[in-house]
Scaffold this motif. Structure first.
Motif, PDB file in Angstrom:
ATOM      1  N   VAL A  24      -2.812   7.913   3.395  1.00  0.00           N
ATOM      2  CA  VAL A  24      -2.270   6.976   3.370  1.00  0.00           C
ATOM      3  C   VAL A  24      -2.148   5.970   4.658  1.00  0.00           C
ATOM      4  O   VAL A  24      -2.758   5.304   5.539  1.00  0.00           O
ATOM      5  N   ALA A  32      -2.537  13.177  -6.577  1.00  0.00           N
ATOM      6  CA  ALA A  32      -1.257  14.131  -6.217  1.00  0.00           C
ATOM      7  C   ALA A  32      -0.470  14.898  -6.848  1.00  0.00           C
ATOM      8  O   ALA A  32       0.439  15.517  -6.022  1.00  0.00           O
ATOM      9  N   LEU A  70       1.105  -1.794  -0.388  1.00  0.00           N
ATOM     10  CA  LEU A  70      -0.283   0.356   0.166  1.00  0.00           C
ATOM     11  C   LEU A  70       0.898   1.505  -0.018  1.00  0.00           C
ATOM     12  O   LEU A  70       0.539   2.264  -0.469  1.00  0.00           O
ATOM     13  N   TRP A 122     -10.322   1.788   1.657  1.00  0.00           N
ATOM     14  CA  TRP A 122     -11.230   3.568   2.562  1.00  0.00           C
ATOM     15  C   TRP A 122     -11.103   4.560   1.246  1.00  0.00           C
ATOM     16  O   TRP A 122     -12.263   5.483   1.348  1.00  0.00           O
ATOM     17  N   PHE A 147       0.376  -4.286  -9.495  1.00  0.00           N
ATOM     18  CA  PHE A 147       0.972  -5.007  -8.146  1.00  0.00           C
ATOM     19  C   PHE A 147       0.403  -6.341  -8.097  1.00  0.00           C
ATOM     20  O   PHE A 147      -1.209  -6.460  -8.088  1.00  0.00           O
ATOM     21  N   GLU A 189       3.473   1.198  -1.384  1.00  0.00           N
ATOM     22  CA  GLU A 189       4.824   1.565  -2.460  1.00  0.00           C
ATOM     23  C   GLU A 189       3.613   1.604  -3.590  1.00  0.00           C
ATOM     24  O   GLU A 189       4.093   2.562  -4.013  1.00  0.00           O
ATOM     25  N   ALA A 190       2.691   0.910  -3.423  1.00  0.00           N
ATOM     26  CA  ALA A 190       1.538   2.013  -4.130  1.00  0.00           C
ATOM     27  C   ALA A 190       1.975   3.265  -4.570  1.00  0.00           C
ATOM     28  O   ALA A 190       0.970   3.941  -5.294  1.00  0.00           O
ATOM     29  N   ALA A 191       1.153   4.351  -2.805  1.00  0.00           N
ATOM     30  CA  ALA A 191       1.422   5.682  -2.734  1.00  0.00           C
ATOM     31  C   ALA A 191       2.195   5.958  -3.435  1.00  0.00           C
ATOM     32  O   ALA A 191       2.940   7.313  -4.182  1.00  0.00           O
ATOM     33  N   ARG A 192       2.983   6.024  -2.991  1.00  0.00           N
ATOM     34  CA  ARG A 192       4.610   6.067  -3.724  1.00  0.00           C
ATOM     35  C   ARG A 192       4.655   6.259  -4.789  1.00  0.00           C
ATOM     36  O   ARG A 192       5.597   7.001  -5.579  1.00  0.00           O
ATOM     37  N   MET A 193       4.791   5.192  -5.742  1.00  0.00           N
ATOM     38  CA  MET A 193       4.342   5.493  -6.716  1.00  0.00           C
ATOM     39  C   MET A 193       3.247   5.749  -8.032  1.00  0.00           C
ATOM     40  O   MET A 193       3.338   6.733  -9.334  1.00  0.00           O
ATOM     41  N   LEU A 194       2.002   6.447  -7.156  1.00  0.00           N
ATOM     42  CA  LEU A 194       1.191   7.576  -7.212  1.00  0.00           C
ATOM     43  C   LEU A 194       2.521   8.542  -7.555  1.00  0.00           C
ATOM     44  O   LEU A 194       1.290   9.632  -8.052  1.00  0.00           O
ATOM     45  N   GLY A 195       2.694   9.061  -6.233  1.00  0.00           N
ATOM     46  CA  GLY A 195       3.442   9.957  -5.586  1.00  0.00           C
ATOM     47  C   GLY A 195       2.603  11.361  -5.032  1.00  0.00           C
ATOM     48  O   GLY A 195       2.678  12.256  -5.176  1.00  0.00           O
ATOM     49  N   VAL A 196       2.201   9.885  -3.829  1.00  0.00           N
ATOM     50  CA  VAL A 196       1.315  11.085  -3.272  1.00  0.00           C
ATOM     51  C   VAL A 196       2.566  11.034  -2.005  1.00  0.00           C
ATOM     52  O   VAL A 196       3.633  10.317  -2.096  1.00  0.00           O
ATOM     53  N   ARG A 197       2.459  12.363  -1.186  1.00  0.00           N
ATOM     54  CA  ARG A 197       4.221  12.296  -0.155  1.00  0.00           C
ATOM     55  C   ARG A 197       3.702  13.970   0.280  1.00  0.00           C
ATOM     56  O   ARG A 197       2.734  14.326   0.188  1.00  0.00           O
TER      57      ARG A 197
END
Lengths: 254, 265
Positions: free
Chosen positions: A171, B103, A153, B90, B82, A155-163
């Motif tokens: 997240v 994002a 999860l 959520w 993945f 990794e998915a967020a980082r891949m999407l560019g969420v920071r």
């Protein structure tokens, strides 16, 4: 009405019946040890209308709720970010954990003497004691909640560019929410437990003070009254927290 | 140009304080708009290759570059699908798909349009406000693919995306992916252990050796597909009936069998 509700009500009625049977009906348990229903009713009426231990029930309840709310909120607003930091950052964990491990086994009530020395007999000392009780479960569970997030999860967020803040609030916190709320429930429970003990010492208002005064007056009906109002207040606050949890984790029941 | 280039890549793993090689001498280019599948025995490091292209892991030596730029961290230009879907439980379907756009500062109106487009493309219309746990595995993976596609990435990195699906759903998803690749060609790096899937989907299939993983052989499927015009078939089973398909599949099977560890028998 569901089957569970029916069974629940039946159980409560049975307990009340047993109570009546053992006290008023047979006299097996005397009034000096435990009040009968009528004495309990009188005590409730007294504290609600006339007052007891210097104030009426709503003032006692409000005072106790205020202390719990303050201690709980301060504990959560320190504990949650700390747990988050420890869960996310190994270096922060290595730095904070030793201190935490020393504080953790100290029973919250053992802070009472120090709290009194530091802050006197007022509300501050009680809030401090509640803080120490409520702080530990909120840190531990937030820490565990963050640590248990599935790595993919993140990794998915980082891949999407969420920071940044979006990563923390969008997240990390939602992913850890189930365990965080477990921590909050335990914190709240600990707050009420500690409150009563803290109010036994040097309070002039509050449910713990009612219990203390009733014990000194050897007034079992008022002791029971105090206990019932502690239970009701605790249950009400737990219910409120449950509602909040339901709102925040609405997706789980969708 | 959105190619993926592995140059002299090696990767060591550390276990119990000892280093041991997981990947060795990987030199490979996934060409622009090419669909390249990697197959290999489990533990051969094929997923590690994908993760290095994604920026989720890094080579011990050598370089991985996407579009000529060395990969240093994950990002939306290299979208990953993945095996475990990795949807945010959520968030609704639409929120999951739109999260990457949010994002990256895509304005609300454009975001809504792009999410709607990809929902339609992936046959997800009508499920916008469902939560992932309310969907079947196949539908969840559709959402994950949509979430990757909506970013309009340079390359798509798919790590055994259909590995967790049942056989029928898998076939449907494979056909969908072929359709998607025709409508909207992308550079795709696709990891799988299913040989038929690799031959059916890919332009080239890389067969890896067992650990430490090296490239055993690269099989050109695209020329066979074109020569025998597999594209005239709608259904996967018709393609799999072709002698040319059977031939390639058997060839890859033999290569993989040579790579089996003695204790795999």
């Amino acid at each position: 009405m569901s089957r569970r509700t029916v069974v629940g009500i039946a159980t409560l009625l049975a307990v009340a019946g047993l109570w009546y049977l053992l006290t008023a009906a047979t006299g097996w348990v005397g009034s000096a040890r435990f009040p009968n229903p009528a004495e309990f009713g009188t005590a409730v009426k007294q504290i609600v209308t006339g007052g007891y231990a210097g104030a009426r029930i709503h003032e006692h309840v409000l005072q106790s709720c205020k202390l719990v709310a303050m201690g709980f909120l301060v504990a959560v607003s320190v504990g949650l970010p700390l747990g988050l930091l420890m869960g996310w950052n190994r270096r922060a964990e290595a730095l904070i954990n030793p201190v935490f491990l020393i504080i953790r086994p100290i029973p919250p009530l053992a802070w009472i003497p120090l709290a009194i020395v530091w802050l006197g007999l007022g509300d501050g000392a009680k809030i401090m004691v509640i803080f120490f009780a409520a702080f530990v479960p909120s840190v531990i569970n937030t820490h565990a909640g963050i640590r248990n997030i599935e790595p993919f999860l993140i990794e998915a967020a980082r891949m999407l560019g969420v920071r940044g803040p979006r990563f923390v609030f969008g997240v990390l916190l939602p992913a850890a929410a189930p365990l965080i709320f477990t921590g909050l429930r335990l914190s709240l429970q600990a707050s009420w437990t500690t409150l009563v003990a803290a109010e036994l010492v040097g309070a002039l208002l509050g449910l713990g003070y009612v219990l203390n005064a009733a014990a000194q007056d050897i007034f079992p009906a008022m002791i029971l009254t105090g206990m019932v109002f502690v239970a009701l207040s605790g249950a009400a606050s737990t219910w409120l927290l449950g509602r909040l949890e339901q709102r925040v984790t609405r997706w789980r029941t969708a | 140009m959105s190619d993926i280039v592995f140059t002299n890549v090696a990767r060591n793993f550390r276990r119990d304080g000892k280093e041991f090689p997981a990947l060795r001498d990987i030199n490979l280019s996934v060409r622009d708009k090419e669909f390249l599948a990697i197959v290999g025995p489990s533990g051969c490091g094929k997923t590690t290759c994908l993760r290095m292209a994604a920026g989720l892991e890094f080579p011990t030596s050598g370089t991985v570059a996407v579009g000529g730029v060395r990969v240093t961290r994950p990002g939306p230009d290299r979208a990953v699908v993945f095996q475990q879907f990795a949807l945010f439980p959520w968030k609704t379907v639409a929120e999951n798909i739109g999260f990457g756009l949010v994002a990256n500062g895509v304005a609300a109106a454009e975001r809504a349009r792009r999410v709607a487009d990809v929902l339609k493309l992936m046959n997800l219309a009508g499920y916008e406000s469902a939560f992932p746990h309310q969907l079947s595995g196949g539908m969840q993976q559709r959402v994950a693919i949509a979430r990757a596609y909506v970013l309009d990435p340079q390359v798509l990195l798919m790590d055994e995306p259909f590995g967790a699906l049942d056989a029928q759903t898998r076939v449907v998803m494979q056909e969908e992916l072929v359709r998607l690749a025709r409508v909207n060609p992308r550079t795709v790096l696709f990891i799988t252990h299913a040989v038929e899937e690799a031959v059916y989907l890919a332009d080239r299939v890389v067969v890896m050796s067992r650990r430490p993983g090296t490239i055993r052989e690269i099989i050109d499927v695209a020329s066979v597909r074109a020569a025998d015009s597999w594209d005239r078939f709608e259904k996967i089973e018709d393609v799999m009936d072709q002698a040319s398909f059977v031939h390639l599949r058997t060839h890859i099977w033999r290569l993989l069998r040579e790579q089996q560890a003695p204790d795999d028998h």
